[in-house]
Enzyme design. Structure first.
Site, short mmCIF file in Angstrom:
data_model
loop_
_atom_site.label_atom_id
_atom_site.label_comp_id
_atom_site.label_asym_id
_atom_site.label_seq_id
_atom_site.Cartn_x
_atom_site.Cartn_y
_atom_site.Cartn_z
N ILE A 149 -22.95 4.17 12.14
CA ILE A 149 -23.97 3.24 12.41
C ILE A 149 -24.09 2.05 11.30
CG2 ILE A 149 -26.45 2.95 13.31
CD1 ILE A 149 -26.64 5.81 13.42
N ASP B 243 -21.00 1.43 -0.46
CA ASP B 243 -20.61 3.02 0.32
C ASP B 243 -19.80 3.78 -0.83
OD1 ASP B 243 -20.38 3.83 3.59
OD2 ASP B 243 -19.27 4.88 2.05
N ALA C 217 -26.02 8.39 3.94
CA ALA C 217 -26.70 9.78 3.97
C ALA C 217 -25.37 10.77 4.28
CB ALA C 217 -27.94 9.68 5.17
N THR D 103 -34.43 9.55 11.04
CA THR D 103 -34.10 10.26 12.26
C THR D 103 -35.32 10.91 13.17
OG1 THR D 103 -32.66 12.13 13.14
CG2 THR D 103 -33.41 11.85 10.92
N ASP D 104 -34.83 10.98 14.47
CA ASP D 104 -36.16 11.90 15.30
C ASP D 104 -36.12 13.19 15.02
OD1 ASP D 104 -33.57 12.62 16.45
OD2 ASP D 104 -34.03 12.20 18.33
N GLU D 105 -34.89 13.87 14.07
CA GLU D 105 -34.88 15.14 13.74
C GLU D 105 -36.04 15.60 12.51
OE1 GLU D 105 -31.37 16.81 12.81
OE2 GLU D 105 -30.13 16.02 14.34
N TYR E 270 -30.47 19.30 6.60
CA TYR E 270 -30.57 17.70 6.88
C TYR E 270 -31.74 17.08 7.25
CZ TYR E 270 -29.57 13.69 9.62
OH TYR E 270 -29.79 12.39 10.19
N LYS F 90 -34.07 14.22 5.15
CA LYS F 90 -34.39 12.86 5.86
C LYS F 90 -36.17 12.86 5.66
CE LYS F 90 -31.95 10.20 7.14
NZ LYS F 90 -31.43 9.20 6.86
P1 NAD Z 1 -22.24 8.78 8.76
O1 NAD Z 1 -21.94 10.10 8.28
O2 NAD Z 1 -21.19 8.09 9.93
O3 NAD Z 1 -22.17 7.48 7.75
C1 NAD Z 1 -22.75 7.74 6.34
C2 NAD Z 1 -22.14 6.91 5.48
O4 NAD Z 1 -22.80 6.90 4.27
C3 NAD Z 1 -20.66 6.90 4.96
O5 NAD Z 1 -19.97 5.78 5.15
C4 NAD Z 1 -20.66 7.40 3.69
O6 NAD Z 1 -19.47 7.12 2.95
C5 NAD Z 1 -22.01 6.89 3.20
N1 NAD Z 1 -22.45 7.71 2.15
C6 NAD Z 1 -22.62 9.06 2.12
N2 NAD Z 1 -23.14 9.42 1.00
C7 NAD Z 1 -23.34 8.29 0.08
C8 NAD Z 1 -23.62 8.06 -1.22
N3 NAD Z 1 -24.17 9.08 -1.96
N4 NAD Z 1 -23.65 6.48 -1.70
C9 NAD Z 1 -23.40 5.85 -0.94
N5 NAD Z 1 -22.85 6.00 0.30
C10 NAD Z 1 -23.04 7.16 0.89
O7 NAD Z 1 -23.62 8.58 9.26
P2 NAD Z 1 -24.21 7.63 10.56
O8 NAD Z 1 -24.16 8.46 11.62
O9 NAD Z 1 -23.72 6.38 10.66
O10 NAD Z 1 -25.83 7.82 10.11
C11 NAD Z 1 -26.29 6.67 9.29
C12 NAD Z 1 -27.78 6.74 9.18
O11 NAD Z 1 -28.39 6.99 10.25
C13 NAD Z 1 -28.05 8.26 8.11
O12 NAD Z 1 -29.10 7.91 7.43
C14 NAD Z 1 -28.60 9.03 9.47
O13 NAD Z 1 -29.61 9.94 9.10
C15 NAD Z 1 -29.12 7.86 10.33
N6 NAD Z 1 -29.31 8.42 11.54
C16 NAD Z 1 -28.29 8.77 12.47
C17 NAD Z 1 -28.31 8.97 13.60
C18 NAD Z 1 -26.93 9.44 14.51
O14 NAD Z 1 -26.94 9.72 15.81
N7 NAD Z 1 -25.95 9.19 14.14
C19 NAD Z 1 -29.50 8.96 14.47
C20 NAD Z 1 -30.77 8.65 13.94
C21 NAD Z 1 -30.49 8.14 12.24
O1 DAU Z 2 -30.97 13.10 16.61
C1 DAU Z 2 -30.44 12.15 15.61
C2 DAU Z 2 -29.44 12.90 14.91
O2 DAU Z 2 -28.15 12.91 15.72
C3 DAU Z 2 -28.84 12.39 13.70
O3 DAU Z 2 -30.25 12.15 12.73
C4 DAU Z 2 -27.60 13.21 12.94
O4 DAU Z 2 -27.45 12.52 11.93
C5 DAU Z 2 -26.80 13.17 13.75
O5 DAU Z 2 -25.61 13.91 13.53
C6 DAU Z 2 -26.99 13.66 15.33
O6 DAU Z 2 -27.60 15.23 14.96
P1 DAU Z 2 -27.32 16.38 16.16
O7 DAU Z 2 -27.18 17.64 15.42
O8 DAU Z 2 -28.14 16.14 17.35
O9 DAU Z 2 -25.73 15.79 16.53
P2 DAU Z 2 -24.54 16.50 16.95
O10 DAU Z 2 -23.31 15.54 17.48
O11 DAU Z 2 -23.87 17.20 15.74
O12 DAU Z 2 -24.92 17.56 17.98
C7 DAU Z 2 -25.52 17.35 19.09
C8 DAU Z 2 -25.61 18.58 19.91
O13 DAU Z 2 -24.44 18.82 20.42
C9 DAU Z 2 -26.43 19.40 19.30
O14 DAU Z 2 -27.34 20.16 20.01
C10 DAU Z 2 -25.25 20.42 18.91
C11 DAU Z 2 -24.23 20.45 20.09
N1 DAU Z 2 -22.77 20.72 19.49
C12 DAU Z 2 -22.29 19.99 18.53
C13 DAU Z 2 -21.08 20.07 18.20
C14 DAU Z 2 -20.34 19.20 16.99
C15 DAU Z 2 -22.10 21.33 20.19
O15 DAU Z 2 -22.49 22.16 21.40
N2 DAU Z 2 -20.87 21.51 19.81
C16 DAU Z 2 -20.21 20.94 18.81
O16 DAU Z 2 -18.86 21.21 18.76
#
Ligand code: NAD
Ligand code: DAU
Length: 340
Positions: A12, A33, A83, A125-127, A153, A157
């Protein structure tokens, strides 16, 4: 205006950097990063030489390094994406989640207090709200829903969110927090559901669906999340939390079937595997506040966003093939090898 974007080499954060450089070409972006397994410098190659962009490889837990960079750059705004983000990894090894997500956040907050900023924004995050039952479709997460976390996790958060709010109340730090639902789109690391299923489908590998596949997530195209953060930075009220989500709830199994259909592959690839420990059943955001206060609405419909995402993975094979051919193999074997 100088903006620090932490975690900008991840999914993101990188999309946010592209959005900001395009939408606000007069801003200077400094990406911080650590480049963990999830951070990928090649993702930022298209902006690396831009005159208003700088990349710094640095751990947000490195207090001396972070303070030195604040001293040098004097940022106006900090947006913290950095994160550990994968729930399954947090179940295997919680400690690095506590370090980066909680202690790293505290280092950034301390630097902001010391040097002064006009805004600190925490990407949450919504989590943090835990989950909702499947048989109550009338329930949604609002900003007032109590924190009720399930995984290491989400607990890390939520802890970070509480610290951010404490620094606002105690020290008057000008903060905002966004709590978004599941994102999908380009540069999504292949350990997460949608990219993992796309890549396995392309390789005719089994698609590991946890439990019964009935768990529900509320999916949002990543660009819509980036626009929401941009709006909060410019028009959001200090000290406030904004939920971000587009009322797009889907069962995991239906997402997997959609991907198979798009790629013209058989549902026989679906393999039900052991459930995630403590697996949250349903996430569903009520985005009324950000809609009524800031006029935000999602622009990308799921069907279109999923098509665009699949297309992106088809045309950017180099990006993910490099990832899945490396250390990712060991991760995959460990997580899925004997997962019955
Ligand atoms: P990601 O895992 O793809 O990226 C995380 C980035 O943070 C990586 O580039 C990593 O190198 C960097 N990082 C990790 N530890 C670090 C540290 N100690 N110092 C500096 N950099 C560091 O994650 P993402 O999916 O892009 O999520 C980004 C943010 O958004 C997170 O805070 C996550 O909790 C939040 N978020 C993610 C989702 C989702 O669906 N992916 C949804 C809601 C919120
Ligand atoms: O809701 C926001 C969150 O969404 C963020 O805060 C997290 O950083 C992000 O990783 C994501 O968390 P989830 O656990 O929801 O995402 P994930 O893609 O890991 O899993 C989505 C759903 O799919 C969950 O119910 C678990 C399931 N799953 C996941 C994987 C990787 C499977 O069934 N099989 C799989 O192999």
């Amino acid at each position: 205006m100088t903006i620090f974007v932490t975690g900008g080499a991840g999914f993101i954060g990188s999309n946010f950097i592209f959005h900001m450089l395009k939408t606000h070409p007069d801003y200077r972006i400094v990406c911080i990063d650590k480049l963990t397994y999830a951070g990928n410098l090649s993702t930022l190659s298209s902006v690396m030489d831009a005159p208003n962009f700088r990349f710094v490889k640095l751990d947000i837990c490195d207090r001396a390094g972070i303070f030195a960079l604040f001293e040098e750059e004097k940022p106006d705004v900090v947006v913290n994406f950095a994160a550990e983000s994968h729930v399954d990894r947090s179940i295997e090894n919680p400690s690095v989640f506590l370090e980066t997500n909680i202690l790293g956040t505290s280092v950034l907050l301390d630097a902001c207090r010391t040097y002064g900023i006009s805004r600190y924004h925490q990407v949450s995050t919504d989590e943090v709200y835990g989950d909702l039952p499947l048989n109550r479709p009338d329930l949604f997460f609002t900003e007032e829903t109590p924190l009720h976390t399930s995984s290491p996790y989400s607990a890390s958060k939520a802890s970070a969110d509480l610290l951010v709010l404490a620094y606002h109340r105690t020290y008057g730090l000008p903060v905002t927090i966004s709590r978004c639902s599941n994102n999908y789109g380009p540069y999504h690391f292949p350990e997460k559901l949608i990219p993992l299923m796309i890549i396995n489908t392309l390789a005719n590998k089994p698609l590991p669906v946890y439990g019964t596949g009935e768990n529900v997530r509320d999916w949002l195209y990543v660009e819509d999340h980036c626009r929401a953060i941009d709006l909060i930075l410019h028009n959001g009220r200090i000290g406030e939390i904004y939920n971000v989500g587009g009322h797009n709830e889907m069962r995991n199994i239906d997402i997997v079937k959609l991907i198979l259909k798009e790629l013209g592959k058989s549902e026989s690839l679906i393999t039900f595997v052991a459930d995630r420990k403590g697996h949250d059943m349903r996430y569903a955001i009520d985005p009324t506040k950000i809609h009524t206060e800031l006029g935000w609405l999602p622009e990308t419909k799921f069907q279109d966003g999923l098509k665009k995402t699949i297309e992106w993975y088809l045309t950017n094979r180099d990006w993910w093939e490099e990832i899945v051919s490396g250390e990712y193999q060991n991760y995959y074997q460990k997580m899925y090898g004997d997962r019955k």
